[in-house]
Motif scaffolding. Structure first.
Motif, short mmCIF file in Angstrom:
data_model
loop_
_atom_site.label_atom_id
_atom_site.label_comp_id
_atom_site.label_asym_id
_atom_site.label_seq_id
_atom_site.Cartn_x
_atom_site.Cartn_y
_atom_site.Cartn_z
N UNK A 1 9.13 0.85 9.39
CA UNK A 1 8.57 2.10 9.91
C UNK A 1 8.87 3.23 8.93
N UNK A 2 7.90 4.09 8.69
CA UNK A 2 8.09 5.15 7.70
C UNK A 2 7.78 6.51 8.30
N UNK A 3 8.60 7.48 7.94
CA UNK A 3 8.35 8.88 8.29
C UNK A 3 8.81 9.73 7.12
N UNK A 4 7.87 10.27 6.35
CA UNK A 4 8.18 11.06 5.17
C UNK A 4 8.26 12.52 5.58
N UNK A 5 9.47 12.98 5.88
CA UNK A 5 9.67 14.33 6.41
C UNK A 5 10.87 14.98 5.75
N UNK A 6 11.06 16.27 6.01
CA UNK A 6 12.21 16.98 5.48
C UNK A 6 13.50 16.44 6.09
N UNK A 7 14.53 16.36 5.27
CA UNK A 7 15.85 15.94 5.73
C UNK A 7 16.86 16.99 5.26
#
Length: 532
Positions: free
Chosen positions: A223-229
């Motif tokens: 599962x992928x979620x390319x978001x700010x960390x």
């Protein structure tokens, strides 16, 4: 390719010139990378579909009027020359696809950045060379990472006349130094590959054409979620579950611009190649050409979005080009990324990995297929013999030959006295008027024999034959006044030119990240912080 903590944290939104910087990002570099990565795939699509939507002469003229055109090359005299025709008279075709981040309209500003970006010089953040073999039976797609540091030649802006001096910088800056023609000239100087045409495309048309495709299948292993960390700002917003899924519109855009979740810009190129290969397979199976409505929408969007070198600036020429691309089987299409290593001058940039990159450029120059799925044609075999094609104009003893020392490279100093040593070898072989040019030490990756005009081509070929230099390294150039031997960094020792085995089909460098167009098993790994 293993992901490392260094590559994995390269910031997505950290500036138009690429690479993050400690202590924050200057305001001038805070341009989101939205919509940027989709342009190259739309360009290929545009090439495939253009020209078929013309229901009548007026509409055809209308589409022609949409297309913007520009000068093929804006750089200084190129040392690249076309590959010699095979026995059937066929030559390869090379097209440079450029994704521009120009903010030249309200729509492009909305899709790609803030209002203060409007009017800023564009950058060529996506660059891919499409190589069609001479027999049109195979194709290669070669990407160069946008943050690759290279030598950029002197370029002249064709619109303003402004001259940009030669420099050393990352390759995505070339578009702002005289337009696409400067990007093309930089590629030619780096690779030695003659490039026939260029094509650029902007944000707005990409979105419209991506929607018109109707979806392209992609795959992720987690599962992928390319978001700010907390550790890394920015991100594409891509969020999808593990497995295969068709993406279109905004989600297709997110897939193509994702970098954090893949771990690096090099991995983003791999994801783009996967998407492009899948798109080509999709188009080959779709009956796009019988759906008039879809076709007209695509043609309209493409012609409004494209800018091309003037030689292919009509719908008819683009259509013919598209038909050549469309005829290549997917298992004869190979996508690769230029072998590269971290730049010692800036850890956020890369430079070509010399051995691997040089081998790849040679395969392109010699028209060697990147895949192993074809059979050598008789025409290619017959045309591959390295024998002089023209007779010398004068006897060797009467020919003046200048020998230059160009053994200096980015990593090694020049070998002292090299021009004099090789000049003496030429004298021993009957070229009594060979002299060493000691006025300057030059830099060239490859040894070449240059000549200024067609009447001296046979003489230059004779010099190459005497020293065992391949005829592919005999080049016409306006930089010389007579036959000139440039001893490059590939001949630093010895008096005999080093023999090199010719590359074979499919014998790509191991670090080129090659993907075959028919491979449907490809799936992206997700860097741990972006799994959910």
């Amino acid at each position: 390719m293993a992901l490392t903590p260094r590559t994995a944290v390269a910031p997505e939104g950290s500036g138009r010139h690429g690479g993050g910087r400690r202590g924050g990002v200057p305001k001038t570099e805070r341009r989101p990378r939205r919509r940027r990565a989709l342009r190259w795939s739309a360009t290929v699509l545009a090439v495939v579909i253009l020209g078929t939507a013309g229901a009548g002469y007026l509409y055809y003229q209308h589409l022609n009027g949409n297309i913007q055109k520009g000068r093929r090359s804006n750089g200084d005299d190129s040392k690249a020359q076309r590959t010699r025709p095979n026995a059937a008279g066929q030559t390869p075709l090379n097209i440079l696809l450029i994704g521009s981040d120009s903010r030249n309209s309200d729509e492009n500003v909305k899709l790609g950045g803030a209002k203060y970006d409007r009017g800023s010089p564009p950058l060529a953040d996506v660059q891919m060379l499409i190589h069609l073999s001479a027999d049109r039976k195979s194709a290669a797609m070669v990407s160069i990472p946008r943050d690759t540091r290279v030598d950029i030649p002197k370029c002249t802006d064709p619109d303003t006349g402004k001259v940009y001096p030669a420099t050393n910088d990352i390759i995505n800056t070339t578009l702002a130094r005289g337009g696409a023609g400067c990007t093309l000239a930089t590629w030619e100087n780096l690779t030695g590959v003659y490039i026939d045409h260029w094509m650029t495309i902007d944000f707005a048309g990409v979105v419209k054409m991506a929607d018109a495709i109707g979806g392209v299948e992609v795959c992720v292993r987690q599962n992928v979620w390319d978001h700010s960390t907390p550790a890394q700002r920015g991100g594409s917003g891509l969020k999808m579950k593990a497995g295969r899924k068709k993406v279109e519109g905004v989600q297709a855009l997110q897939w193509l611009r994702t970098r954090h979740a893949w771990g690096s810009d090099v991995m983003r190129a791999r994801a783009q190649h996967m998407y492009l290969n899948s798109m080509i397979r999709t188009l080959q199976h779709q009956n796009v050409f019988t759906d008039t409505g879809r076709l007209m929408d695509l043609a309209e969007a493409a012609t409004k979005s494209l800018k091309v070198s003037e030689e292919i600036g009509t719908v008819k020429k683009l259509y013919d080009l598209g038909m050549e691309l469309k005829s290549v089987p997917s298992d004869r299409i190979t996508s690769v990324t230029m072998p590269n290593v971290q730049d010692s001058q800036n850890g956020e940039h890369v430079v070509p990995e010399k051995a691997g990159a040089d081998k790849m450029w040679q395969m392109l120059r010699d028209d060697v297929a990147f895949d192993k799925n074809g059979k050598p044609s008789k025409a290619k075999q017959a045309g591959s013999k390295s024998q002089p094609t023209k007779a010398p104009s004068v006897d060797a003893a009467r020919l003046g030959v200048v020998v230059q020392n160009a053994t200096q490279s980015s990593t090694e100093a020049a070998v002292g006295g090299r021009a004099r040593t090789i000049g003496q070898v030429l004298v021993q072989k009957g070229y009594g008027r060979a002299t060493a040019d000691t006025s300057a030490v030059l830099s060239a990756d490859q040894t070449v024999v240059r000549y200024p005009s067609a009447d001296l081509e046979g003489d230059a070929q004779g010099v190459a034959k005497a020293l065992g230099i391949p005829l592919s390294q005999v080049k016409q150039s306006t930089d010389v006044s007579g036959v000139t031997l440039v001893v490059g960094a590939d001949w630093r020792t010895g008096t005999a030119y080093p023999k090199k085995s010719a590359p074979k089909a499919g014998d790509l460098p191991s670090n080129s990240d090659a993907i075959n167009g028919s491979d449907t098993s490809q799936c992206m790994d997700v860097y741990k912080p972006y799994q959910w």
